[in-house]
Design a protein around this motif. Sequence first.
Motif, PDB file in Angstrom:
ATOM      1  N   GLY A 194       0.825  -1.221   0.000  1.00  0.00           N
ATOM      2  CA  GLY A 194       0.000   0.000   0.000  1.00  0.00           C
ATOM      3  C   GLY A 194       0.853   1.262   0.000  1.00  0.00           C
ATOM      4  O   GLY A 194       0.333   2.374   0.141  1.00  0.00           O
ATOM      5  N   ASN A 195       2.168   1.109  -0.138  1.00  0.00           N
ATOM      6  CA  ASN A 195       3.055   2.273  -0.048  1.00  0.00           C
ATOM      7  C   ASN A 195       2.901   3.203  -1.248  1.00  0.00           C
ATOM      8  O   ASN A 195       2.962   2.759  -2.394  1.00  0.00           O
ATOM      9  CB  ASN A 195       4.508   1.798   0.047  1.00  0.00           C
ATOM     10  N   ARG A 196       2.643   4.467  -1.000  1.00  0.00           N
ATOM     11  CA  ARG A 196       2.513   5.448  -2.085  1.00  0.00           C
ATOM     12  C   ARG A 196       3.364   6.669  -1.737  1.00  0.00           C
ATOM     13  O   ARG A 196       3.122   7.326  -0.722  1.00  0.00           O
ATOM     14  CB  ARG A 196       1.041   5.901  -2.238  1.00  0.00           C
ATOM     15  N   PRO A 197       4.371   6.955  -2.587  1.00  0.00           N
ATOM     16  CA  PRO A 197       5.224   8.114  -2.286  1.00  0.00           C
ATOM     17  C   PRO A 197       4.463   9.418  -2.477  1.00  0.00           C
ATOM     18  O   PRO A 197       3.500   9.467  -3.247  1.00  0.00           O
ATOM     19  CB  PRO A 197       6.352   7.999  -3.320  1.00  0.00           C
ATOM     20  N   ASP A 198       4.890  10.450  -1.764  1.00  0.00           N
ATOM     21  CA  ASP A 198       4.260  11.767  -1.903  1.00  0.00           C
ATOM     22  C   ASP A 198       4.955  12.523  -3.032  1.00  0.00           C
ATOM     23  O   ASP A 198       5.953  13.212  -2.820  1.00  0.00           O
ATOM     24  CB  ASP A 198       4.377  12.528  -0.575  1.00  0.00           C
TER      25      ASP A 198
END
Length: 265
Positions: free
Chosen positions: A75-79
């Motif tokens: 679920g990791n989403r970079p900003d």
Amino acid sequence: MEEASILSSKHDNYRIITLNRPQRLNSFNEAMHAALQEALDEASRDTNCRAILLTGAGRGFCAGQDLSDRNVSGGNRPDLGHTVGTFYNPLIKKIKSLPVPTVCAVNGVAAGAGANIALACDIVIAARSANFVQSFVKIALTPDSGGSWFLPRLTGAARARGLAMLAEPLSAEKAESWGLIWKAVDDTSMMPEAAKICAQLASGPTAALVEIRRTLEDSENNTLNVQLELERKMLAMLGAADDYAEGVKAFMEKRPATFAPRKAN
Ligand code: T3D
């Protein structure tokens, strides 16, 4: 020891800055962003430097963001808003406000932010084998680094939409004929040609060259009347400077002008 991701070399009165991560087509990580900003700042501070030539090492110019630096597992989403605000936007603003003219020698593929960093330079010259790809849509993004501003202005809305939505590589020759770049040249003559242009700019009237960039850009948002007034102000300012007097004298004396060295900012 790891090789420097940015190389900067002095040549008479201009500098060549080379993106140097060829194994990843010179894509950007944070260290390369920092090194490029520092190289540009250093060139800006050096009053002997009167033009900058930007190019890439190896077979590519720049493939934009290094995607291996983006952890999207689970679920990791970079900003990305943060990284664009911290790195890409300041870079484009810096290039656009440099106190000297810039030449970009696009030696190979220029993709994503790499394409738009090239378009931010004053004069863009590309090797015939190079191409420009607005690859953002392939990773479900919109153009950044000024692409959504440069493209419609340079090519018109229909071509801008096609380039951004289809992400087809645009050859250097087509980029020239579409008005995206100054010139496509044979691969072997690209660096000599780019260096010749850079040397010409470096011996030119630096303040006038930088104001040319600024007034042309301001025209994008100005009415004719506002632009005429801006032109009047520019000529009042530049006409009072020594470079103008030297230009006129040189013309009358039928000799090349010798413009003044750059002043410290
Ligand atoms: O993230 C944020 O902070 C937001 C900001 C985003 C700005 C952006 O730039 S988003 C766009 C990112 N860039 C891309 O999507 C372009 C990705 N690359 C490509 O589409 C293709 O590589 C090219 C069209 C540029 C060139 O294609 P090709 O076939 O000539 O070369 P290749 O085989 O794809 O690439 C050669 C090597 O470079 C390859 O490595 P390998 O397999 O030899 O070990 C490839 O993985 C690597 N490479 C190319 N581009 C990137 C890259 N590695 C990491 N990041 C890249 N962008």
